[in-house]
Design a protein around this motif. Structure first.
Motif, short mmCIF file in Angstrom:
data_model
loop_
_atom_site.label_atom_id
_atom_site.label_comp_id
_atom_site.label_asym_id
_atom_site.label_seq_id
_atom_site.Cartn_x
_atom_site.Cartn_y
_atom_site.Cartn_z
N GLU A 36 -24.75 -34.02 -51.65
CA GLU A 36 -23.82 -34.45 -50.69
C GLU A 36 -22.56 -34.95 -50.94
O GLU A 36 -22.02 -35.67 -50.20
CB GLU A 36 -24.71 -35.86 -50.07
N ASP A 37 -22.12 -34.57 -52.07
CA ASP A 37 -20.78 -34.84 -52.27
C ASP A 37 -19.65 -34.41 -51.22
O ASP A 37 -19.94 -33.37 -50.62
CB ASP A 37 -20.31 -33.99 -53.70
N LYS A 38 -18.93 -35.30 -51.39
CA LYS A 38 -17.64 -34.98 -50.37
C LYS A 38 -16.69 -34.13 -50.77
O LYS A 38 -16.34 -34.48 -51.83
CB LYS A 38 -17.12 -36.25 -49.56
N LEU A 39 -16.36 -33.11 -49.97
CA LEU A 39 -15.09 -32.40 -50.52
C LEU A 39 -14.01 -33.06 -51.14
O LEU A 39 -13.21 -32.70 -52.33
CB LEU A 39 -14.63 -31.35 -49.48
N PHE A 40 -13.50 -33.99 -50.48
CA PHE A 40 -12.17 -34.72 -50.87
C PHE A 40 -12.24 -35.69 -52.02
O PHE A 40 -11.47 -36.34 -52.43
CB PHE A 40 -11.56 -35.33 -49.52
#
Length: 76
Positions: A36-40
């Protein structure tokens, strides 16, 4: 180029990265996102890149489709 349409090459150039196909392939081979890591939030972005990616999605800008594409590519 159609108004509002950006390619992956355009996005890499916008982020200040090498934007030729080979450079993009190399980047994708070296960098990955998990779960679930956010791209930013990825550690490989500098602050201005992080802000651009975040704002592109938050503001539903004409960059959001190619930013989503990059997100998906980094998860393979």
């Amino acid at each position: 180029m159609q108004a509002g349409y950006h390619t992956l090459n355009d996005l890499f150039a916008q982020l200040g990265l090498r934007s030729d196909d080979r450079a993009i392939e190399e980047f994708l081979g070296k960098h990955h996102l998990d779960g679930e890591d956010k791209l930013f939030h990825a550690r490989f972005w500098n602050e201005s890149q992080r802000k651009f990616l975040h704002d592109a999605i938050l503001e539903d800008s004409d960059w959001c489709e190619v930013v989503d594409e990059l997100d998906a590519l980094l998860r393979h």
